[in-house]
Design an enzyme around this catalytic site. Sequence first.
Site, mmCIF file in Angstrom:
data_model
loop_
_atom_site.group_PDB
_atom_site.id
_atom_site.type_symbol
_atom_site.label_atom_id
_atom_site.label_comp_id
_atom_site.label_asym_id
_atom_site.label_seq_id
_atom_site.Cartn_x
_atom_site.Cartn_y
_atom_site.Cartn_z
ATOM 1 N N GLY A 15 9.838 79.046 65.420
ATOM 2 C CA GLY A 15 11.147 79.082 64.780
ATOM 3 C C GLY A 15 11.324 78.186 63.564
ATOM 4 O O GLY A 15 12.430 77.721 63.303
ATOM 5 N N SER A 16 10.252 77.984 62.785
ATOM 6 C CA SER A 16 10.459 77.158 61.587
ATOM 7 C C SER A 16 11.358 77.878 60.577
ATOM 8 O O SER A 16 12.114 77.231 59.853
ATOM 9 C CB SER A 16 9.123 76.753 60.956
ATOM 10 N N ASN A 17 11.303 79.204 60.546
ATOM 11 C CA ASN A 17 12.226 79.941 59.661
ATOM 12 C C ASN A 17 13.660 79.890 60.180
ATOM 13 O O ASN A 17 14.609 79.808 59.395
ATOM 14 C CB ASN A 17 11.767 81.394 59.492
ATOM 15 N N ASN A 111 14.262 91.180 57.712
ATOM 16 C CA ASN A 111 13.018 90.651 58.281
ATOM 17 C C ASN A 111 12.246 89.927 57.185
ATOM 18 O O ASN A 111 12.408 90.220 56.003
ATOM 19 C CB ASN A 111 12.157 91.788 58.845
ATOM 20 N N HIS A 113 8.303 88.903 55.991
ATOM 21 C CA HIS A 113 6.896 89.224 56.227
ATOM 22 C C HIS A 113 6.056 88.323 55.328
ATOM 23 O O HIS A 113 6.351 88.192 54.133
ATOM 24 C CB HIS A 113 6.637 90.700 55.903
ATOM 25 N N ASP A 154 7.868 97.048 58.990
ATOM 26 C CA ASP A 154 7.665 96.591 57.596
ATOM 27 C C ASP A 154 7.867 97.657 56.526
ATOM 28 O O ASP A 154 7.324 97.548 55.434
ATOM 29 C CB ASP A 154 6.235 96.007 57.429
ATOM 30 N N GLU A 183 8.261 80.811 52.471
ATOM 31 C CA GLU A 183 9.201 81.486 53.373
ATOM 32 C C GLU A 183 10.452 80.645 53.568
ATOM 33 O O GLU A 183 11.573 81.150 53.556
ATOM 34 C CB GLU A 183 8.550 81.729 54.743
HETATM 35 C C1 GRF Z 1 6.433 83.700 59.769
HETATM 36 O O1 GRF Z 1 5.217 83.610 59.089
HETATM 37 C C2 GRF Z 1 7.108 85.007 59.458
HETATM 38 O O2 GRF Z 1 6.829 85.469 58.172
HETATM 39 C C3 GRF Z 1 6.517 85.929 60.457
HETATM 40 O O3 GRF Z 1 6.361 85.151 61.628
HETATM 41 C C4 GRF Z 1 6.230 83.780 61.276
HETATM 42 C C5 GRF Z 1 7.261 83.034 62.047
HETATM 43 O O4 GRF Z 1 7.119 81.647 61.942
HETATM 44 N N1 GRF Z 1 7.306 87.139 60.587
HETATM 45 P P1 GRF Z 1 8.251 80.704 62.539
HETATM 46 O O5 GRF Z 1 8.410 81.019 64.021
HETATM 47 O O6 GRF Z 1 9.510 80.957 61.772
HETATM 48 O O7 GRF Z 1 7.737 79.313 62.324
#
Ligand code: GRF
Length: 213
Positions: A15-17, A111, A113, A154, A183
């Site tokens: 979940g870093s995003n 989403n 990618h 995608d 990202e």
């Molecule tokens: C990211 O590289 C995203 O592009 C892909 O899955 C990964 C998730 O990373 N869809 P995180 O869990 O957000 O760290």
Amino acid sequence: MNERIRVAVFASGGGSNFQALQSALAADDDAPAEVVLCISNNPDPGVFQRARAAGIETLRLSPRMFGEEAEYERALLRALEERRVGMIVLAGYMRQLPPGVVNVYRRRILNIHPALLPRHGGRGMFGAHVHEAVIAAGDAESGVTVHLVDEEYDTGPIIAQERVPVLPGDTPEVLAARVLEAEHRLYPAAVMDWARKLRTGEEPAVREGRNMP
Ligand code: GRF
């Protein structure tokens, strides 16, 4: 002042995003959206710890918990509707959304990618596989793509991209880390931009149709 769009983030892993998005929205007094829910198919993924630390509700919903796909779909839709979710953000979510959810939230699901779609996307193209494929193809650049979600993997219309160089000697891990940094910049910005457009009812300019060949 319009109400903020209520966002559900779907994630399966660390979940870093999720974190980048949540922090960016929480830090912006004029943010057009707020994260109200974190959904995972996994019982206790790392992203749930991040969500709990941010005071955001977590919910596990997996097809395995239901007798049939239709029940799972109904449970997801009920959970989203009960919380008045207006937008879905997939952030490392390793499952396809049921078609009913895609249909109800069409053009309101994003989403991310970790490559420049339409290259290196589709079923099976996730995590290290993506970066391995980029290196194996000898691409001079990779990057990040944010796109709307449709019924396939995608293939939905692209709304934002950022390019990242592939450097000589890159391993998939090194490239992944460089892409992940992009990202964390691109996704919060793209989500906020899209939420603003949804709020004002502006028809966003996206290339219609599928982005995959
Ligand atoms: C990211 O590289 C995203 O592009 C892909 O899955 C990964 C998730 O990373 N869809 P995180 O869990 O957000 O760290």
